[in-house]
Motif scaffolding. Structure first.
Motif, short mmCIF file in Angstrom:
data_model
loop_
_atom_site.label_atom_id
_atom_site.label_comp_id
_atom_site.label_asym_id
_atom_site.label_seq_id
_atom_site.Cartn_x
_atom_site.Cartn_y
_atom_site.Cartn_z
N GLU A 101 -10.37 1.23 -0.57
CA GLU A 101 -9.81 0.14 0.20
C GLU A 101 -9.37 0.68 1.56
O GLU A 101 -8.86 1.79 1.66
CB GLU A 101 -8.61 -0.49 -0.51
CG GLU A 101 -8.96 -1.16 -1.82
CD GLU A 101 -7.73 -1.72 -2.51
OE1 GLU A 101 -6.60 -1.42 -2.04
OE2 GLU A 101 -7.87 -2.45 -3.51
N ALA A 102 -9.57 -0.14 2.58
CA ALA A 102 -9.19 0.30 3.92
C ALA A 102 -8.83 -0.92 4.75
O ALA A 102 -9.13 -2.07 4.39
CB ALA A 102 -10.33 1.08 4.57
N TYR A 103 -8.19 -0.66 5.91
CA TYR A 103 -7.75 -1.71 6.81
C TYR A 103 -8.43 -1.55 8.17
O TYR A 103 -8.82 -0.44 8.55
CB TYR A 103 -6.23 -1.67 6.99
CG TYR A 103 -5.46 -1.97 5.72
CD1 TYR A 103 -5.08 -3.27 5.43
CD2 TYR A 103 -5.12 -0.95 4.83
CE1 TYR A 103 -4.37 -3.56 4.27
CE2 TYR A 103 -4.41 -1.23 3.68
CZ TYR A 103 -4.04 -2.54 3.40
OH TYR A 103 -3.35 -2.81 2.25
N PRO A 104 -8.57 -2.64 8.89
CA PRO A 104 -9.17 -2.55 10.24
C PRO A 104 -8.39 -1.58 11.12
O PRO A 104 -7.17 -1.42 10.98
CB PRO A 104 -9.08 -3.98 10.75
CG PRO A 104 -9.02 -4.83 9.53
CD PRO A 104 -8.27 -4.03 8.52
N THR A 105 -9.14 -0.92 12.03
CA THR A 105 -8.65 0.06 13.01
C THR A 105 -8.28 1.40 12.36
O THR A 105 -7.99 2.35 13.07
CB THR A 105 -7.45 -0.45 13.81
OG1 THR A 105 -6.30 -0.50 12.97
CG2 THR A 105 -7.72 -1.84 14.40
N GLU A 106 -8.31 1.48 11.03
CA GLU A 106 -8.00 2.74 10.36
C GLU A 106 -9.28 3.55 10.14
O GLU A 106 -10.37 3.15 10.56
CB GLU A 106 -7.29 2.47 9.04
CG GLU A 106 -5.93 1.81 9.19
CD GLU A 106 -5.22 1.62 7.86
OE1 GLU A 106 -4.04 1.25 7.89
OE2 GLU A 106 -5.87 1.83 6.81
N ILE A 132 -13.95 -1.75 0.27
CA ILE A 132 -13.33 -3.07 0.37
C ILE A 132 -12.41 -3.07 1.58
O ILE A 132 -11.48 -2.28 1.67
CB ILE A 132 -12.53 -3.40 -0.91
CG1 ILE A 132 -13.45 -3.41 -2.12
CG2 ILE A 132 -11.82 -4.74 -0.76
CD1 ILE A 132 -12.72 -3.59 -3.44
N MET A 133 -12.70 -3.95 2.50
CA MET A 133 -11.86 -4.08 3.69
C MET A 133 -10.76 -5.11 3.43
O MET A 133 -11.04 -6.25 3.03
CB MET A 133 -12.70 -4.49 4.89
CG MET A 133 -13.68 -3.43 5.34
SD MET A 133 -12.88 -1.88 5.83
CE MET A 133 -11.84 -2.44 7.19
N LEU A 134 -9.53 -4.70 3.63
CA LEU A 134 -8.38 -5.59 3.46
C LEU A 134 -7.77 -5.89 4.82
O LEU A 134 -7.85 -5.08 5.74
CB LEU A 134 -7.33 -4.94 2.56
CG LEU A 134 -7.78 -4.54 1.16
CD1 LEU A 134 -6.65 -3.83 0.44
CD2 LEU A 134 -8.25 -5.75 0.37
N LYS A 170 -7.34 -10.93 4.23
CA LYS A 170 -8.37 -10.69 3.22
C LYS A 170 -7.78 -9.81 2.13
O LYS A 170 -7.27 -8.73 2.43
CB LYS A 170 -9.59 -10.02 3.85
CG LYS A 170 -10.77 -9.90 2.87
CD LYS A 170 -11.98 -9.28 3.51
CE LYS A 170 -13.12 -9.19 2.51
NZ LYS A 170 -14.32 -8.59 3.09
N PRO A 171 -7.81 -10.29 0.89
CA PRO A 171 -8.30 -11.60 0.44
C PRO A 171 -7.40 -12.74 0.88
O PRO A 171 -6.37 -12.51 1.51
CB PRO A 171 -8.30 -11.44 -1.08
CG PRO A 171 -7.21 -10.45 -1.35
CD PRO A 171 -7.27 -9.48 -0.21
N ALA A 172 -7.80 -13.96 0.53
CA ALA A 172 -7.04 -15.13 0.95
C ALA A 172 -5.63 -15.12 0.35
O ALA A 172 -5.42 -14.70 -0.79
CB ALA A 172 -7.77 -16.40 0.53
N ALA A 173 -4.67 -15.57 1.14
CA ALA A 173 -3.28 -15.63 0.70
C ALA A 173 -3.02 -16.89 -0.11
O ALA A 173 -3.82 -17.84 -0.11
CB ALA A 173 -2.35 -15.57 1.91
#
Length: 436
Positions: free
Chosen positions: A39-44, A142-144, A174-177
């Motif tokens: 799992e990872a996050y944008p800009t990371e 998986i991008m969170l 992501k995923p939807a809240a």
């Protein structure tokens, strides 16, 4: 010659069979070790690890490639390592964002920097080997995305229709809240979702009710729950319901006597938004000269017959105008009010009187009960006579008055007598005397 050709062919077949067998044994011992999911996050940044495990050491590695398969796209090479030709990064979307961590075929792990939501997908580490062919292992990335949460009120007017009074949004997550509401007011909510081009989801929720003036200032709370958050995001908002003024007048005490100088009326208004203006008038139109107005206060400098009138207070805000009025009566002399008894003392006196009456009634009841017991008939029956002879003798025997003397008094009203006849008789006497 023919025998030599046969022998060579036979040896070749044996070598091929042996190579195939060794290759098959090598497959059993080989393994491409990768992580199944990351799992990872944008800009990371994220490290995709890959390692070739060859227990027998009989496999020759020639090249390794990383192949990216997006969620909704085709497979494409993003990084290639060859021991002779070096590194290659054929996909332009990963240019300058992908690097090999080790210049080694045995450990061709890569790092992807400045991640994007579109980088989500399957990443396959694929080896070209000899003689077994290609070996591979796949990691799912998986991008969170943490949602951008917000909540706000919607200013509405009091009415009879259901309208949106508050909004809550979890954007680009992501995923939807998941959005929930906590509220002490009656109402309901509706939720919508919008998919973004990069795979994120925006969730919006609206809270609705039929607004009344009493709902103004009441609180509703938005709760946003999402996988990337350690705990639900909580945001309370206070409702804003606008309504025209509701006007009341206070201060008149029915004691405006001639010469009084501290008389005052106060105009109070319940309104949202706040009143724009407060205007005092009299039924005659203009106010008496002895009256002074300051904001919502009407102050009487000195009470005289001129203020023996009806005063009107008119309040205006953006939603409308309302008014109220009061009639004041001027009297000649000051009215002295005698303070009334304390309410608690009155209640205590009433309760004391009731208890006293109950005690008197109880005493009267006990006295009457005692009198009834003294004047009533005896509470026991005399014992039946004892028969000593035959019944015919008793019937034929002439009756004679019993002769008895008092033996021992049983009570002030009862005595036990012994008859002089053949059979004992118990006689109950109403008064204390000797029976004869």
């Amino acid at each position: 010659m023919a025998r030599d050709h046969v022998a060579v062919a036979l040896l070749r077949n044996i070598w091929v069979a042996t190579a195939v067998l060794l290759g098959a044994q090598g497959i059993v011992g080989q393994k491409v070790r990768v992580e199944e999911e990351l799992e990872a996050y944008p800009t990371e940044s994220v490290d995709l690890r890959c390692q070739f495990i060859d227990g027998g050491g009989r496999t020759k590695l020639t090249q390794v490639s990383w192949i990216w398969e997006p969620t909704d796209g085709q497979r494409d090479n993003i990084a290639v390592f060859h021991p002779m030709y070096g590194q290659s990064f054929p996909n332009l979307s990963f240019k300058d964002r992908v690097v090999f961590l080790h210049n080694s075929l045995e450990n061709p792990s890569i790092r992807i920097s400045n991640l994007k939501m579109s980088d989500a997908g399957r990443y396959t580490c694929e080896y070209a080997t000899y003689p077994s062919g290609n070996e591979q292992g796949t990691t799912t990335l998986i991008m969170l995305a943490k949602p951008k949460n917000s909540a706000n009120i919607v200013t509405v007017q009091a009415g009879s229709k259901s309208v949106v009074v508050a909004q809550c949004e979890a954007a680009d997550g992501k995923p939807a809240a998941t959005i929930k509401w906590l509220a002490s007011v009656g109402g309901n909510h509706s939720t919508t979702t919008t998919n973004g081009p990069d795979g994120t989801v925006t969730v919006r929720s609206e809270y609705r009710l039929v607004p009344t003036p009493a709902d103004n200032g009441r609180e509703v709370t938005c709760l946003v729950d999402q996988r990337t958050q350690e705990r639900p995001w909580v945001f309370p908002v206070k409702l804003s319901v606008e309504y025209p003024p509701s006007v009341s007048i206070e201060g008149y005490d029915n004691n405006w006597y001639v010469g009084r100088s501290d008389a005052m009326l106060l105009c109070l208004a319940n309104a949202n938004p706040a009143p724009i203006s407060v205007i005092w008038t009299a039924v005659s139109g203009s106010l008496p000269e002895t009256v002074m107005v300051e904001d919502n206060k009407l102050m009487v400098k000195k009470v005289d017959d001129a203020v023996n009138t009806t005063f009107i207070c008119e309040v205006k805000n953006k939603q409308g105008t309302s008014r109220n009025q009061i009639t004041t009566f001027v009297i000649e002399e000051k009215r002295e009010f005698t303070p009334g008894p304390n309410t608690g003392a009155v209640i205590g006196g009433i309760l004391g009187s009731l208890i006293f009456i109950a005690i008197i009634v109880g005493i009267i009841f006990l006295i009457r009960n005692c009198q009834d017991n003294r004047e009533g008939p005896p509470k026991h029956k005399p014992p039946p006579p004892v028969r000593t002879g035959r019944s015919t003798e008793m019937l034929n025997k002439p009756s004679e008055p019993p002769m008895a003397t008092e033996v021992a008094p049983l009570s002030p009203r009862e005595v036990h007598c012994n008859p002089t006849g053949s059979e004992p008789v118990t006689v109950i006497c109403r008064k204390l005397y000797l029976c004869s």
